[in-house]
Design an enzyme around this catalytic site. Structure first.
Site, mmCIF file in Angstrom:
data_model
loop_
_atom_site.group_PDB
_atom_site.id
_atom_site.type_symbol
_atom_site.label_atom_id
_atom_site.label_comp_id
_atom_site.label_asym_id
_atom_site.label_seq_id
_atom_site.Cartn_x
_atom_site.Cartn_y
_atom_site.Cartn_z
ATOM 1 C CD GLU A 210 -5.905 4.347 -1.415
ATOM 2 O OE1 GLU A 210 -6.049 4.602 -0.309
ATOM 3 O OE2 GLU A 210 -6.798 3.859 -2.165
ATOM 4 C CE1 TYR B 52 -3.952 2.503 0.975
ATOM 5 C CE2 TYR B 52 -2.003 3.631 2.007
ATOM 6 C CZ TYR B 52 -3.419 3.677 1.440
ATOM 7 O OH TYR B 52 -4.231 4.660 1.560
#
Ligand code: GDP
Ligand code: MN
Length: 377
Positions: free
Chosen positions: A189, A101
């Site tokens: 993201e 992530y």
């Protein structure tokens, strides 16, 4: 404003972030052709703005072009979490060893961008933050200085990678920050950032949220500014109203943010629940007031409308004409409580009384009436 995955991926690749090859299509036939062209295993991905498509059936691995065709057929025209699928992405399936992530987000409490990195991506990051916060690294970046190599190194190190991949992660972090800065993002993201068996990194998913206040700088997106808004939010935005939907049943319509908040507070204190925040700003003429009132008349959640206007540059007669106009044109009747004070107050009251709407002079009394009609919650 949220960008679609394919828009975010186009930006990522322009900024040097590695993205698996993809095509965006809007028919099953095109999906088949795209899968043939890309070759091998592909992923069919619904292009919607809601999060968590995978769990909702919007991400499917297809081994053959025929399978891609049938997944595309299933998805196109269907709804995912209430959003209709108009386009799907056909993209080369990545062999994933581990899901990481990486994101840059504005932290409003410190007023700065932060880099978030985790060796355990793919899952719901909010869930991970709650259950195992030690698995997420947070690095604050001074917005005036920008990202430095040591920030990127620190983020990359946390991802538990080999020496070779570490460099790639560092580059990806710097490039993601450049995207974030260039496009005035609220969020940029990559989840998951896929670690491949040969030590490569690929942005399998891409998410960008642009700051609406900076949208004017990006004409390629600003023309589509209503894409992730409800019908009512979009209407309000077109008229430059400040409008926020809430979960109560008393529609609030005021001029000025301070008065709107005070009006919501007084409704709340008395036990009522506002259905919205709606500030029509200063100097609104009858046509604008009419559109604001119409919005609340049409909104299914609004049972009572509480209009609280302080006439300064806004004229009360214009407001009154707007209210009457909206009621006549929509033909909708809802309980309406009006308080009007200030410029042309007398004229305004007369117009309303002629239409059997009675003004309440005092704010507390008016709020009390609105709550009485809407009910305590
Ligand atoms: P989201 O559910 O909207 O976040 O969509 P994602 O693009 O993140 O996909 C959800 C999940 O599907 C990912 O976390 C992966 O586990 C899986 N997935 C997506 N694309 C691929 C791929 O190319 N290869 C593999 N092996 N899994 C994938
Ligand atoms: Mn994802």
């Amino acid at each position: 404003m949220k960008l679609y995955e394919y828009e975010a991926k186009n930006i990522f690749s322009q900024f040097g972030i590695s993205v698996p090859r993809f095509k965006v299509v809007s028919t099953p036939e095109e999906a088949r052709l795209a899968a043939e062209e890309i070759g091998g295993r592909v992923v069919v991905k619904a292009q919607v703005l809601v999060a968590g498509r995978g769990k909702a059936g919007g991400v499917k691995l297809a081994d053959t072009p025929e399978e891609a065709y049938s997944y595309a057929k299933q998805m196109l025209g269907s709804e995912i979490k209430g959003e209709r699928v108009g386009k799907v992405m056909i993209t080369k399936a990545v062999d994933i060893e581990r899901e990481l992530y990486l994101s840059i987000i504005i932290d409003r409490s410190i007023g700065a961008p932060v880099i978030l990195a985790s060796p355990e991506g793919g899952v719901d990051i909010e869930e991970l933050a709650r259950t195992r916060p030690e698995k997420i690294l947070k690095i604050v970046v001074d917005p005036l200085i920008g990202i430095r190599d040591y920030h990127a190194r620190q983020a990359a190190k946390f991802l538990e990678l080999s020496e070779q991949t570490l460099r790639k992660a560092q580059e990806a972090t710097i490039n993601l920050y450049r995207v974030f800065e260039y496009y005035s993002c609220e969020l940029a993201e990559i989840n998951p950032l896929a670690l491949t068996p040969d030590g490569g990194l690929e942005a399998v998913d891409a998410k960008i949220i642009l700051d609406d206040n900076a949208l004017y700088k990006y004409p390629e997106f600003s023309s589509d500014f209503t894409r992730d808004l409800s019908y009512y939010e979009a209407e309000a935005k077109k008229m430059n109203f400040s409008y926020v939907e809430l979960d109560g049943n008393i529609g609030i319509l005021c001029n000025g943010a301070g008065l709107t908040m005070a009006t919501m507070d007084s409704v709340y204190v008395l036990g009522g629940r506002p259905a919205n925040f709606l500030d029509i700003g200063g100097g609104a003429r009858a046509d604008l007031v009419e559109r604001a009132v119409t919005l609340l008349l049409q909104h299914p959640k609004t049972e009572v409308i509480f209009i609280n206007i302080l006439g300064g540059i806004t004229r009360c007669d214009e407001v009154a004409n707007g209210i009457v106009g909206a009621l006549k044109k929509t033909g909708v009747s809802k309980k309406i409580v009006v308080r009007l004070k200030g410029t042309n107050e007398e004229e305004g009251r007369k117009i309303l009384e002629e239409n059997k709407i009675y003004v309440i002079e005092e704010m507390d009394e008016a709020a009390g009436k609105a709550v009485e009609l809407g009910g305590r919650r």
